[in-house]
Motif scaffolding. Structure first.
Motif, PDB file in Angstrom:
ATOM      1  N   ASP A  37       8.644  24.704  -4.748  1.00 52.19           N
ATOM      2  CA  ASP A  37       9.058  23.650  -3.813  1.00 52.19           C
ATOM      3  C   ASP A  37       7.840  22.956  -3.212  1.00 52.19           C
ATOM      4  OD1 ASP A  37      11.704  24.256  -4.264  1.00 52.19           O
ATOM      5  OD2 ASP A  37      11.889  25.572  -2.513  1.00 52.19           O
ATOM      6  N   GLU A  38       6.819  23.747  -2.906  1.00 49.38           N
ATOM      7  CA  GLU A  38       5.595  23.177  -2.348  1.00 49.38           C
ATOM      8  C   GLU A  38       4.935  22.245  -3.354  1.00 49.38           C
ATOM      9  OE1 GLU A  38       1.335  24.653  -0.398  1.00 49.38           O
ATOM     10  OE2 GLU A  38       2.641  26.092  -1.433  1.00 49.38           O
ATOM     11  N   LEU A  39       4.929  22.624  -4.633  1.00 52.20           N
ATOM     12  CA  LEU A  39       4.340  21.782  -5.664  1.00 52.20           C
ATOM     13  C   LEU A  39       5.042  20.430  -5.715  1.00 52.20           C
ATOM     14  CD1 LEU A  39       3.184  22.833  -9.178  1.00 52.20           C
ATOM     15  CD2 LEU A  39       4.575  20.810  -8.924  1.00 52.20           C
ATOM     16  N   VAL A  40       6.367  20.430  -5.661  1.00 53.49           N
ATOM     17  CA  VAL A  40       7.129  19.172  -5.695  1.00 53.49           C
ATOM     18  C   VAL A  40       6.768  18.303  -4.500  1.00 53.49           C
ATOM     19  CG1 VAL A  40       9.434  18.149  -5.580  1.00 53.49           C
ATOM     20  CG2 VAL A  40       9.045  20.163  -7.017  1.00 53.49           C
ATOM     21  N   ALA A  41       6.716  18.929  -3.308  1.00 53.72           N
ATOM     22  CA  ALA A  41       6.392  18.159  -2.106  1.00 53.72           C
ATOM     23  C   ALA A  41       4.986  17.581  -2.181  1.00 53.72           C
ATOM     24  CB  ALA A  41       6.546  19.063  -0.874  1.00 53.72           C
ATOM     25  N   LEU A  42       4.022  18.364  -2.671  1.00 54.42           N
ATOM     26  CA  LEU A  42       2.647  17.879  -2.787  1.00 54.42           C
ATOM     27  C   LEU A  42       2.528  16.774  -3.847  1.00 54.42           C
ATOM     28  CD1 LEU A  42       0.661  21.248  -2.506  1.00 54.42           C
ATOM     29  CD2 LEU A  42       0.696  19.364  -0.854  1.00 54.42           C
ATOM     30  N   TYR A  43       3.303  16.904  -4.915  1.00 50.62           N
ATOM     31  CA  TYR A  43       3.327  15.856  -5.948  1.00 50.62           C
ATOM     32  C   TYR A  43       3.795  14.532  -5.348  1.00 50.62           C
ATOM     33  CZ  TYR A  43       5.735  13.049  -9.508  1.00 50.62           C
ATOM     34  OH  TYR A  43       6.209  12.022 -10.278  1.00 50.62           O
ATOM     35  N   GLN A  44       4.853  14.578  -4.547  1.00 50.46           N
ATOM     36  CA  GLN A  44       5.376  13.366  -3.926  1.00 50.46           C
ATOM     37  C   GLN A  44       4.363  12.760  -2.962  1.00 50.46           C
ATOM     38  OE1 GLN A  44       9.002  14.778  -2.176  1.00 50.46           O
ATOM     39  NE2 GLN A  44      10.144  14.728  -4.109  1.00 50.46           N
ATOM     40  N   ARG A  45       3.743  13.617  -2.146  1.00 48.33           N
ATOM     41  CA  ARG A  45       2.768  13.098  -1.188  1.00 48.33           C
ATOM     42  C   ARG A  45       1.533  12.525  -1.883  1.00 48.33           C
ATOM     43  NH1 ARG A  45       4.379  17.561   2.202  1.00 48.33           N
ATOM     44  NH2 ARG A  45       2.537  18.808   1.670  1.00 48.33           N
ATOM     45  N   THR A  46       1.050  13.219  -2.920  1.00 47.23           N
ATOM     46  CA  THR A  46      -0.128  12.744  -3.644  1.00 47.23           C
ATOM     47  C   THR A  46       0.155  11.426  -4.358  1.00 47.23           C
ATOM     48  OG1 THR A  46      -0.825  15.035  -3.954  1.00 47.23           O
ATOM     49  CG2 THR A  46      -1.894  13.379  -5.334  1.00 47.23           C
ATOM     50  N   SER A  47       1.369  11.264  -4.855  1.00 44.91           N
ATOM     51  CA  SER A  47       1.747   9.984  -5.464  1.00 44.91           C
ATOM     52  C   SER A  47       1.659   8.859  -4.449  1.00 44.91           C
ATOM     53  CB  SER A  47       3.174  10.071  -6.026  1.00 44.91           C
ATOM     54  OG  SER A  47       3.267  11.016  -7.059  1.00 44.91           O
ATOM     55  N   THR A  48       2.134   9.131  -3.240  1.00 47.07           N
ATOM     56  CA  THR A  48       2.048   8.131  -2.183  1.00 47.07           C
ATOM     57  C   THR A  48       0.593   7.843  -1.820  1.00 47.07           C
ATOM     58  OG1 THR A  48       4.160   8.916  -1.298  1.00 47.07           O
ATOM     59  CG2 THR A  48       2.805   7.561   0.149  1.00 47.07           C
ATOM     60  N   HIS A  49      -0.226   8.897  -1.744  1.00 46.44           N
ATOM     61  CA  HIS A  49      -1.645   8.704  -1.453  1.00 46.44           C
ATOM     62  C   HIS A  49      -2.299   7.803  -2.503  1.00 46.44           C
ATOM     63  CE1 HIS A  49      -1.512  12.903   0.668  1.00 46.44           C
ATOM     64  NE2 HIS A  49      -0.935  11.951   1.376  1.00 46.44           N
ATOM     65  N   LEU A  50      -2.000   8.065  -3.771  1.00 43.70           N
ATOM     66  CA  LEU A  50      -2.585   7.275  -4.851  1.00 43.70           C
ATOM     67  C   LEU A  50      -2.172   5.806  -4.725  1.00 43.70           C
ATOM     68  CD1 LEU A  50      -4.122   6.939  -7.500  1.00 43.70           C
ATOM     69  CD2 LEU A  50      -2.068   7.719  -8.714  1.00 43.70           C
ATOM     70  N   SER A  51      -0.914   5.577  -4.426  1.00 40.23           N
ATOM     71  CA  SER A  51      -0.425   4.209  -4.268  1.00 40.23           C
ATOM     72  C   SER A  51      -1.138   3.496  -3.129  1.00 40.23           C
ATOM     73  CB  SER A  51       1.087   4.224  -4.028  1.00 40.23           C
ATOM     74  OG  SER A  51       1.591   2.909  -3.931  1.00 40.23           O
ATOM     75  N   LEU A  52      -1.330   4.201  -2.010  1.00 37.35           N
ATOM     76  CA  LEU A  52      -2.012   3.608  -0.858  1.00 37.35           C
ATOM     77  C   LEU A  52      -3.466   3.271  -1.195  1.00 37.35           C
ATOM     78  CD1 LEU A  52      -0.656   5.857   2.043  1.00 37.35           C
ATOM     79  CD2 LEU A  52      -0.254   3.405   1.733  1.00 37.35           C
ATOM     80  N   ILE A  53      -4.147   4.184  -1.869  1.00 36.96           N
ATOM     81  CA  ILE A  53      -5.549   3.950  -2.219  1.00 36.96           C
ATOM     82  C   ILE A  53      -5.675   2.768  -3.173  1.00 36.96           C
ATOM     83  CG2 ILE A  53      -7.510   4.949  -3.461  1.00 36.96           C
ATOM     84  CD1 ILE A  53      -6.649   7.673  -2.292  1.00 36.96           C
ATOM     85  N   GLN A  54      -4.785   2.696  -4.162  1.00 35.21           N
ATOM     86  CA  GLN A  54      -4.851   1.599  -5.129  1.00 35.21           C
ATOM     87  C   GLN A  54      -4.623   0.245  -4.471  1.00 35.21           C
ATOM     88  OE1 GLN A  54      -1.915   3.051  -7.979  1.00 35.21           O
ATOM     89  NE2 GLN A  54      -3.534   3.392  -9.489  1.00 35.21           N
ATOM     90  N   SER A  55      -3.786   0.203  -3.448  1.00 38.23           N
ATOM     91  CA  SER A  55      -3.426  -1.076  -2.839  1.00 38.23           C
ATOM     92  C   SER A  55      -4.350  -1.503  -1.704  1.00 38.23           C
ATOM     93  CB  SER A  55      -1.985  -1.018  -2.313  1.00 38.23           C
ATOM     94  OG  SER A  55      -1.849   0.000  -1.333  1.00 38.23           O
ATOM     95  N   THR A  56      -5.039  -0.547  -1.065  1.00 41.55           N
ATOM     96  CA  THR A  56      -5.833  -0.907   0.117  1.00 41.55           C
ATOM     97  C   THR A  56      -7.318  -0.637  -0.032  1.00 41.55           C
ATOM     98  OG1 THR A  56      -5.423   1.268   1.124  1.00 41.55           O
ATOM     99  CG2 THR A  56      -3.865  -0.502   1.646  1.00 41.55           C
ATOM    100  N   ALA A  57      -7.691   0.431  -0.700  1.00 41.22           N
ATOM    101  CA  ALA A  57      -9.113   0.777  -0.793  1.00 41.22           C
ATOM    102  C   ALA A  57      -9.411   1.415  -2.133  1.00 41.22           C
ATOM    103  CB  ALA A  57      -9.511   1.715   0.346  1.00 41.22           C
ATOM    104  N   PRO A  58      -9.286   0.653  -3.217  1.00 33.94           N
ATOM    105  CA  PRO A  58      -9.470   1.245  -4.547  1.00 33.94           C
ATOM    106  C   PRO A  58     -10.873   1.794  -4.744  1.00 33.94           C
ATOM    107  CG  PRO A  58      -9.396  -1.141  -4.677  1.00 33.94           C
ATOM    108  CD  PRO A  58      -9.015  -0.799  -3.284  1.00 33.94           C
ATOM    109  N   ASP A  59     -10.922   3.037  -5.160  1.00 33.83           N
ATOM    110  CA  ASP A  59     -12.193   3.687  -5.480  1.00 33.83           C
ATOM    111  C   ASP A  59     -12.049   4.281  -6.874  1.00 33.83           C
ATOM    112  OD1 ASP A  59     -13.673   6.581  -5.488  1.00 33.83           O
ATOM    113  OD2 ASP A  59     -14.865   5.071  -4.437  1.00 33.83           O
ATOM    114  N   PRO A  60     -12.840   3.852  -7.866  1.00 28.58           N
ATOM    115  CA  PRO A  60     -12.627   4.277  -9.258  1.00 28.58           C
ATOM    116  C   PRO A  60     -12.615   5.785  -9.445  1.00 28.58           C
ATOM    117  CG  PRO A  60     -14.187   2.465  -9.168  1.00 28.58           C
ATOM    118  CD  PRO A  60     -13.948   2.877  -7.751  1.00 28.58           C
ATOM    119  N   ALA A  61     -13.571   6.490  -8.830  1.00 28.83           N
ATOM    120  CA  ALA A  61     -13.655   7.935  -9.030  1.00 28.83           C
ATOM    121  C   ALA A  61     -12.456   8.640  -8.422  1.00 28.83           C
ATOM    122  CB  ALA A  61     -14.952   8.474  -8.437  1.00 28.83           C
ATOM    123  N   LEU A  62     -12.111   8.283  -7.193  1.00 29.32           N
ATOM    124  CA  LEU A  62     -10.985   8.932  -6.516  1.00 29.32           C
ATOM    125  C   LEU A  62      -9.667   8.570  -7.190  1.00 29.32           C
ATOM    126  CD1 LEU A  62      -9.992  10.683  -4.201  1.00 29.32           C
ATOM    127  CD2 LEU A  62      -9.938   8.632  -2.752  1.00 29.32           C
TER     128      LEU A  62
END
Length: 335
Positions: free
Chosen positions: A33-58
């Motif tokens: 269950d924790e893995l699923v929750a972290l997957y969802q949160r990390t997906s959101t983090h990736l979306s935020l980074i791509q749209s506001t502060a894209p960093d190629p390595a991250l």
């Protein structure tokens, strides 16, 4: 958004997701269950980074992490015979039908080019002389000459396999290399029309055009239709590079490219049928009208298949692409 602060705040979650993925086969229920929750949160983090502060390595690290987590959460999907059936009943005819505004004009213009080349060669003896010496031309066009014996020069099964392989390769070149602005597609088309036009011109000059048509039409109708479909789809893919429409160029090329690759598999099956006709029907002892009838029936069957099943699938929203569940999202979204 301050990227350094964001990374500091969420690095522990990403590291924890990495750890869970490394031992995902031994997770407890709570950890799953924790893995699923972290997957969802990390997906959101990736979306935020791509749209506001894209960093190629991250972005690269999180993209890989999200992809691995998605695979762990959703599981690996395996192709089944049901998928194969759906492809030939829905995906392939839909892709061919969607491309009809490209391959039908391609077919008409290419046929016109072949006829013009045939007329040019047939009415200009100096052009014929440039193709081959007079005795070689007579050997090619006489009764029992090279044009007639070509289709029976090898055992039917091996000949059918050979022409199927050659035609499938030509179709694949049109489909795969269409992304190069369609230039390789035009070359493949011209070579095919030049060969046909040369045959038309030489056999017309020998007064044996009816024999030539009786040899080429039984298999050529379906075979050339498959080549025209491949060429039209390749040209469409090339135009997508120039004008992707409302989609991003990357998304448009991915969608059209997947449909083109799928079409290559479908056209291989169509060319297998035309190869069988070319190997077993064209050189057979059947009357010319019977051989041509077989070719016409095969061609009509393919067109009905495309315009009935394909049109029905397109009306339901099919595009010849893989199913939505098997596509990658343009940008990862929270579940």
């Amino acid at each position: 958004m301050d990227l350094d602060v964001f990374v500091t705040a969420h690095r522990a979650e990403w590291d924890r997701l990495e750890e869970l993925l490394r031992r995902r086969s031994r997770l407890t229920g709570a950890e799953a269950d924790e893995l699923v929750a972290l997957y969802q949160r990390t997906s959101t983090h990736l979306s935020l980074i791509q749209s506001t502060a894209p960093d190629p390595a991250l972005t690269g690290r999180l993209t890989s992490l999200v992809a691995r987590a998605r695979s762990a959460v959703t599981g690996t999907r395996r192709a089944t015979w049901q998928d194969v059936g759906r492809f030939f009943a829905v995906g392939f005819p839909a892709a061919v039908y969607r491309s009809r505004h490209w391959w039908i004009p391609t077919a008409l213009l290419s046929t016109l080019v072949a006829v013009l080349i045939g007329w040019w060669i047939g009415t200009h003896p100096e052009i014929q002389a440039a193709i081959a010496a007079p005795e070689q031309l007579r050997e090619m066009t006489r009764p029992g000459g090279q044009y007639e014996t070509y289709y029976s020069s090898n055992p039917a099964a091996s000949f059918a396999a050979q022409v199927w392989t050659n035609n499938a390769q030509a179709a694949a070149v049109c489909l795969i290399f269409g992304a190069f602005l369609g230039i390789p597609v035009l070359w493949v088309l011209f070579q095919n029309m030049l060969n046909i036009g040369t045959g038309i011109g030489l056999m017309t000059s020998a007064g044996r055009l009816d024999v030539f048509l009786g040899l080429i039409l039984p298999h050529g109708l379906l075979e050339l239709t498959a080549v025209f479909v491949a060429a039209g789809t390749g040209l469409r893919l090339g135009w997508t590079v120039v004008d992707p429409g409302p989609r991003s160029r990357r998304t448009a090329l991915a969608e059209e490219g997947r449909a083109a690759i799928g079409m290559a598999l479908g056209l291989a099956a169509v060319l297998f049928v035309s190869g069988v006709i070319e190997g077993f029907v064209t050189p057979s002892g059947l009357p010319t009208w019977a051989r041509i009838t077989i070719g016409v029936v095969a061609e009509l069957a393919f067109l009905v298949y495309v315009y009935v099943l394909g049109a029905r699938a397109v009306r339901r929203g099919e595009a010849g692409d893989v199913e939505a569940a098997d596509r990658s999202a343009e940008a990862p979204l929270a579940a």
